[in-house]
Design a protein around this motif. Structure first.
Motif, PDB file in Angstrom:
ATOM      1  N   LEU A  95       0.828  -1.201   0.000  1.00  0.00           N
ATOM      2  CA  LEU A  95       0.000   0.000   0.000  1.00  0.00           C
ATOM      3  C   LEU A  95       0.864   1.253   0.000  1.00  0.00           C
ATOM      4  N   LEU A  96       1.997   1.211   0.695  1.00  0.00           N
ATOM      5  CA  LEU A  96       2.920   2.343   0.677  1.00  0.00           C
ATOM      6  C   LEU A  96       3.514   2.548  -0.713  1.00  0.00           C
ATOM      7  N   ASP A 100       1.868   6.047  -0.993  1.00  0.00           N
ATOM      8  CA  ASP A 100       2.661   6.998  -0.227  1.00  0.00           C
ATOM      9  C   ASP A 100       3.423   7.928  -1.164  1.00  0.00           C
ATOM     10  N   HIS A 101       3.223   9.234  -0.989  1.00  0.00           N
ATOM     11  CA  HIS A 101       3.795  10.217  -1.911  1.00  0.00           C
ATOM     12  C   HIS A 101       5.320  10.184  -1.884  1.00  0.00           C
ATOM     13  N   MET A 102       5.911  10.159  -0.701  1.00  0.00           N
ATOM     14  CA  MET A 102       7.369  10.142  -0.603  1.00  0.00           C
ATOM     15  C   MET A 102       7.951   8.922  -1.302  1.00  0.00           C
ATOM     16  N   THR A 103       7.338   7.771  -1.087  1.00  0.00           N
ATOM     17  CA  THR A 103       7.835   6.546  -1.705  1.00  0.00           C
ATOM     18  C   THR A 103       7.738   6.619  -3.220  1.00  0.00           C
ATOM     19  N   ARG A 104       6.640   7.154  -3.726  1.00  0.00           N
ATOM     20  CA  ARG A 104       6.485   7.272  -5.178  1.00  0.00           C
ATOM     21  C   ARG A 104       7.530   8.221  -5.773  1.00  0.00           C
ATOM     22  N   VAL A 105       7.734   9.356  -5.123  1.00  0.00           N
ATOM     23  CA  VAL A 105       8.737  10.317  -5.602  1.00  0.00           C
ATOM     24  C   VAL A 105      10.123   9.674  -5.619  1.00  0.00           C
ATOM     25  N   TYR A 163       9.807  18.049  -3.787  1.00  0.00           N
ATOM     26  CA  TYR A 163       9.194  17.352  -2.654  1.00  0.00           C
ATOM     27  C   TYR A 163       9.957  17.636  -1.363  1.00  0.00           C
ATOM     28  N   TYR A 164      11.276  17.690  -1.461  1.00  0.00           N
ATOM     29  CA  TYR A 164      12.090  17.863  -0.260  1.00  0.00           C
ATOM     30  C   TYR A 164      12.415  19.331   0.043  1.00  0.00           C
ATOM     31  N   SER A 165      11.789  20.253  -0.670  1.00  0.00           N
ATOM     32  CA  SER A 165      12.068  21.667  -0.392  1.00  0.00           C
ATOM     33  C   SER A 165      10.816  22.507  -0.230  1.00  0.00           C
ATOM     34  N   ASP A 166       9.820  22.337  -1.073  1.00  0.00           N
ATOM     35  CA  ASP A 166       8.721  23.293  -1.136  1.00  0.00           C
ATOM     36  C   ASP A 166       7.945  23.413   0.172  1.00  0.00           C
ATOM     37  N   HIS A 167       7.747  22.311   0.877  1.00  0.00           N
ATOM     38  CA  HIS A 167       6.921  22.362   2.088  1.00  0.00           C
ATOM     39  C   HIS A 167       7.590  23.156   3.208  1.00  0.00           C
ATOM     40  N   MET A 168       8.873  23.451   3.041  1.00  0.00           N
ATOM     41  CA  MET A 168       9.612  24.202   4.044  1.00  0.00           C
ATOM     42  C   MET A 168       9.419  25.715   3.896  1.00  0.00           C
ATOM     43  N   PHE A 169       9.013  26.181   2.731  1.00  0.00           N
ATOM     44  CA  PHE A 169       8.952  27.622   2.467  1.00  0.00           C
ATOM     45  C   PHE A 169       8.080  28.390   3.467  1.00  0.00           C
TER      46      PHE A 169
END
Length: 356
Positions: A95-96, A100-105, A163-169
């Motif tokens: 299922l992951l 899971d978004h991180m896993t897919r990326v 994925y590893y940057s935008d959510h930090m803004f």
């Protein structure tokens, strides 16, 4: 067997199983990718309680029964799928892989960007050059040719990067704008997402963007489309050319997940130029994901594996750094760290720096 076992050493039998998983890791990876992309995991997810037979899955996914059986059985031994009688069931790991978004990326990045090039790893670490990059083009670094990569490769690279940057803004902007900078320099601006966030956060700030020409053109298009072109300037640059100075008199200089793209001597050169570009009251903001400063084992694993991409495909001499390594580079370049904000957003650490 001889040797000094670690404190958390597994029993020998479990270690043997792990060794075989590594030996066949490329095969199990592509099997998991096929299970995902051919719709087999999705079919099992829709019937998670009652399960499905191989024949029924073949009908739903429109894949020949032989191929379905081969993939399902690989999924069973890889613990993505369970089997009871003639029916197959989706397990949590499956299922992951599916949702899971991180896993897919991460999987798309590995499959599209890294997979072929990483076969050159031994040659890379013995030469200090990104020997895997030959799979894509004749460039010295991947950044020179980023906008020339095949569309699927470029799409997966950008998805991984964002994925590893935008959510930090949203967490970073109030920190950077606490002193109301009027002039901000975005070093390694990429496609301009942070610069655009700054322009929309403060209607008076002007932003200068530094990067390779291809990336800057994407940034220009995005910023122009939002109507902020009048407050943005674009400066193509080869960061490895130490003779090229940065635009000066900056109130704030931003470097987000940028310095890990360079070797330590190159980092010092970049930081020295940043120091000369600061206004007397200016500050430098360095944001990185240090692998030794992570709360979760999954983050440490992802970051350390990313170092192999940097070695084999990016430029041959960079990595995800230990926090102490970056502190040393900052000091060598004539800065002092005024504040350290550990994990101010998920996996990120911010160094707020002033000239020493």
């Amino acid at each position: 067997m001889t040797g000094r076992p670690g404190r958390d050493e597994k029993p020998l039998y479990e270690a043997i199983i792990d060794a075989q998983k590594l030996a066949f890791a490329p095969l199990s990876f592509h099997a998991a990718l096929a299970l995902r992309d051919l719709g087999i995991l999705a079919a099992l997810a829709e019937s998670r309680q009652e399960g499905l037979t191989a024949a029924r899955i073949a009908q739903i996914a429109r894949v020949p029964l032989y191929g379905v059986k081969v993939l399902l059985e690989s999924g069973v031994v890889s613990e993505l799928i369970a089997i009871e009688g003639d029916r197959f069931y989706l397990r949590q790991l499956g299922l992951l892989i599916l949702r899971d978004h991180m896993t897919r990326v991460n999987m798309d990045f590995t499959a599209d960007v890294c997979y072929r090039g990483i076969a050159h790893l031994k040659e890379t670490v013995t030469t200090g050059k990104p020997m895997g990059l030959v799979e894509f083009g004749p460039w010295k670094t991947i950044y020179e040719g980023l906008t020339q990569l095949p569309q699927d490769v470029q799409r997966s690279w950008l998805a991984f990067d964002h994925y590893y940057s935008d959510h930090m803004f949203p967490s970073a902007l109030p920190l950077v704008f606490a002193d109301r900078p009027k002039r901000l320099l975005d070093v390694g601006a990429n496609t301009g997402k942070f610069a655009l966030s700054c322009l929309e956060h403060d209607s008076e700030v002007t932003v200068s963007l530094l990067d390779h020409p291809g990336q800057l053109e994407l940034a220009r298009q995005a910023i122009t489309a939002k109507g902020h072109a009048a407050r943005a300037s674009f400066h193509p640059i080869d960061f490895l050319d130490a003779a090229v100075e940065f635009p000066g008199n900056q109130d704030a200089i931003w470097m987000s997940q940028f310095l890990d793209c360079f070797g330590e001597d190159e980092i010092v050169s970049i930081l020295e130029r940043a120091r000369r570009a600061l206004a007397p009251h200016g500050r430098l903001y360095i944001v990185e994901t240090y692998w030794d400063n992570q709360e979760h084992a999954a983050a440490r694993f992802v970051l350390t594996m990313t170092s192999l991409y940097f070695a084999c495909l990016a430029n041959g001499n960079s990595k995800m750094y230990l926090s102490d390594d970056m502190r040393t580079c900052v000091q060598r370049a004539g800065f002092r760290i005024e504040r350290e904000l550990e994990r101010f957003s998920a996996s990120h650490t911010m160094f707020v720096c002033r000239p020493a």
